[in-house]
Enzyme design. Structure first.
Site, PDB file in Angstrom:
ATOM      1  N   ARG A 111      22.532  61.853  41.202  1.00  0.00           N
ATOM      2  CA  ARG A 111      22.793  61.579  42.468  1.00  0.00           C
ATOM      3  C   ARG A 111      25.013  60.861  42.208  1.00  0.00           C
ATOM      4  O   ARG A 111      24.911  60.913  42.729  1.00  0.00           O
ATOM      5  CB  ARG A 111      21.983  60.158  42.940  1.00  0.00           C
ATOM      6  CG  ARG A 111      21.031  61.044  44.063  1.00  0.00           C
ATOM      7  CD  ARG A 111      20.241  59.251  44.589  1.00  0.00           C
ATOM      8  NE  ARG A 111      19.916  58.083  42.862  1.00  0.00           N
ATOM      9  CZ  ARG A 111      19.432  56.886  43.302  1.00  0.00           C
ATOM     10  NH1 ARG A 111      19.227  56.486  44.815  1.00  0.00           N
ATOM     11  NH2 ARG A 111      19.019  55.917  42.603  1.00  0.00           N
ATOM     12  N   GLN A 114      39.693  36.155  49.241  1.00  0.00           N
ATOM     13  CA  GLN A 114      40.001  37.274  50.524  1.00  0.00           C
ATOM     14  C   GLN A 114      40.652  38.750  49.458  1.00  0.00           C
ATOM     15  O   GLN A 114      39.993  37.926  48.207  1.00  0.00           O
ATOM     16  CB  GLN A 114      41.420  37.478  51.080  1.00  0.00           C
ATOM     17  CG  GLN A 114      42.692  36.946  50.028  1.00  0.00           C
ATOM     18  CD  GLN A 114      44.107  36.931  50.589  1.00  0.00           C
ATOM     19  OE1 GLN A 114      44.223  36.321  51.355  1.00  0.00           O
ATOM     20  NE2 GLN A 114      44.966  36.992  50.515  1.00  0.00           N
ATOM     21  N   HIS A 161      53.636  38.612  39.961  1.00  0.00           N
ATOM     22  CA  HIS A 161      53.496  37.803  41.425  1.00  0.00           C
ATOM     23  C   HIS A 161      52.596  36.656  40.890  1.00  0.00           C
ATOM     24  O   HIS A 161      51.486  36.762  39.219  1.00  0.00           O
ATOM     25  CB  HIS A 161      52.738  38.349  42.458  1.00  0.00           C
ATOM     26  CG  HIS A 161      53.996  38.980  43.244  1.00  0.00           C
ATOM     27  ND1 HIS A 161      53.614  40.685  43.811  1.00  0.00           N
ATOM     28  CD2 HIS A 161      55.567  39.249  42.709  1.00  0.00           C
ATOM     29  CE1 HIS A 161      54.916  41.224  43.802  1.00  0.00           C
ATOM     30  NE2 HIS A 161      55.881  40.304  43.663  1.00  0.00           N
ATOM     31  N   LYS A 172      42.639  36.613  40.660  1.00  0.00           N
ATOM     32  CA  LYS A 172      42.265  37.797  41.154  1.00  0.00           C
ATOM     33  C   LYS A 172      41.839  38.691  39.977  1.00  0.00           C
ATOM     34  O   LYS A 172      41.504  38.464  39.309  1.00  0.00           O
ATOM     35  CB  LYS A 172      44.225  39.303  40.823  1.00  0.00           C
ATOM     36  CG  LYS A 172      44.942  38.075  41.967  1.00  0.00           C
ATOM     37  CD  LYS A 172      46.401  38.622  41.754  1.00  0.00           C
ATOM     38  CE  LYS A 172      47.851  38.055  42.753  1.00  0.00           C
ATOM     39  NZ  LYS A 172      48.777  38.324  42.245  1.00  0.00           N
ATOM     40  N   HIS A 229      51.225  38.147  38.131  1.00  0.00           N
ATOM     41  CA  HIS A 229      51.212  39.765  37.960  1.00  0.00           C
ATOM     42  C   HIS A 229      51.778  41.099  38.575  1.00  0.00           C
ATOM     43  O   HIS A 229      52.306  40.356  39.437  1.00  0.00           O
ATOM     44  CB  HIS A 229      49.147  39.989  38.558  1.00  0.00           C
ATOM     45  CG  HIS A 229      48.713  41.204  38.956  1.00  0.00           C
ATOM     46  ND1 HIS A 229      48.819  41.214  39.614  1.00  0.00           N
ATOM     47  CD2 HIS A 229      48.248  41.772  38.013  1.00  0.00           C
ATOM     48  CE1 HIS A 229      48.140  43.063  40.082  1.00  0.00           C
ATOM     49  NE2 HIS A 229      47.700  42.954  39.008  1.00  0.00           N
ATOM     50  N   TYR A 240      41.924  44.511  45.296  1.00  0.00           N
ATOM     51  CA  TYR A 240      42.149  42.606  45.160  1.00  0.00           C
ATOM     52  C   TYR A 240      41.136  41.909  45.607  1.00  0.00           C
ATOM     53  O   TYR A 240      41.045  41.937  46.430  1.00  0.00           O
ATOM     54  CB  TYR A 240      43.370  42.230  45.563  1.00  0.00           C
ATOM     55  CG  TYR A 240      44.651  43.057  44.705  1.00  0.00           C
ATOM     56  CD1 TYR A 240      45.394  42.700  44.354  1.00  0.00           C
ATOM     57  CD2 TYR A 240      45.377  43.876  45.574  1.00  0.00           C
ATOM     58  CE1 TYR A 240      46.562  42.607  43.179  1.00  0.00           C
ATOM     59  CE2 TYR A 240      46.020  44.495  45.379  1.00  0.00           C
ATOM     60  CZ  TYR A 240      47.364  43.747  44.078  1.00  0.00           C
ATOM     61  OH  TYR A 240      48.466  44.163  43.291  1.00  0.00           O
TER      62      TYR A 240
END
Length: 176
Positions: free
Chosen positions: A23, A46, A62, A72, A119, A132
């Site tokens: 599959r 989040q 950032h 992250k 990052h 993310y």
């Protein structure tokens, strides 16, 4: 999942272990238990997605400062990116060092980025998408950045006609 520690303490390349059959395949990319066993922060507050229409798009570098530092976990779900992290933790043995990895739709690798590490990435293909998983909610007042081309970090970015927001071009040079 196989965890490969990078040269930056606490930053890992995570390789999903594919179980393949007629599959296709199935692979875990997240397990609170597995991440905790490796001493990694398993919290997810989040999830976000970033779509980049053109090759050469550069986003970064950032990070968020206390009390809203974030972890992250990044994966390229379409296309390809040159992903970079810089250690900005003053007490770290890898302070001001960076590492990079190419994340692609095909290789399925993930990059775990600990608190206090900046990052950013540059797209290597048109129509690249990045997913993310983030440990903290975004707080604009805690958002910071460093210059992607700062000589202090000497990052060997791929050649490109870069697309960069003015904000990311104008961060001040870093002073260790």
């Amino acid at each position: 999942m196989i965890f490969h520690e990078t040269i930056l303490k606490g930053a890992f390349i995570v390789e999903p272990e594919r179980k393949e059959d007629e599959r296709g395949f199935f692979a875990r990319t997240w397990s609170t238990e597995e991440y905790s066993k490796h001493g990694l922060n398993p919290k997810i507050s989040q999830c976000s997605v970033s779509y980049n229409s053109r090759k050469g798009t550069l986003r970064g570098m950032h990070y968020q400062v206390p009390p809203h530092e974030e972890v992250k976990l990044v994966r390229c779900t379409r296309g390809a990116i040159f992903d970079v992290v810089i250690d900005l933790r003053p007490g770290s043995s890898t302070y001001t060092r960076h590492t990079s990895v190419v994340l692609t739709e095909a290789n399925g690798l993930l990059l775990y980025i600990p608190e206090g590490v900046a990052h950013g990435y540059q797209t290597l293909e048109d129509d690249s998408e990045v997913f993310y998983q983030i440990s903290e909610t975004f707080h604009p007042e805690s958002a910071r950045g460093v210059r992607w081309d700062d000589p202090c970090f000497d990052i060997p970015w791929p050649d490109a006609d870069r697309i960069i927001l003015p904000r990311d071009r104008q961060y001040p040079l870093f002073t260790p």
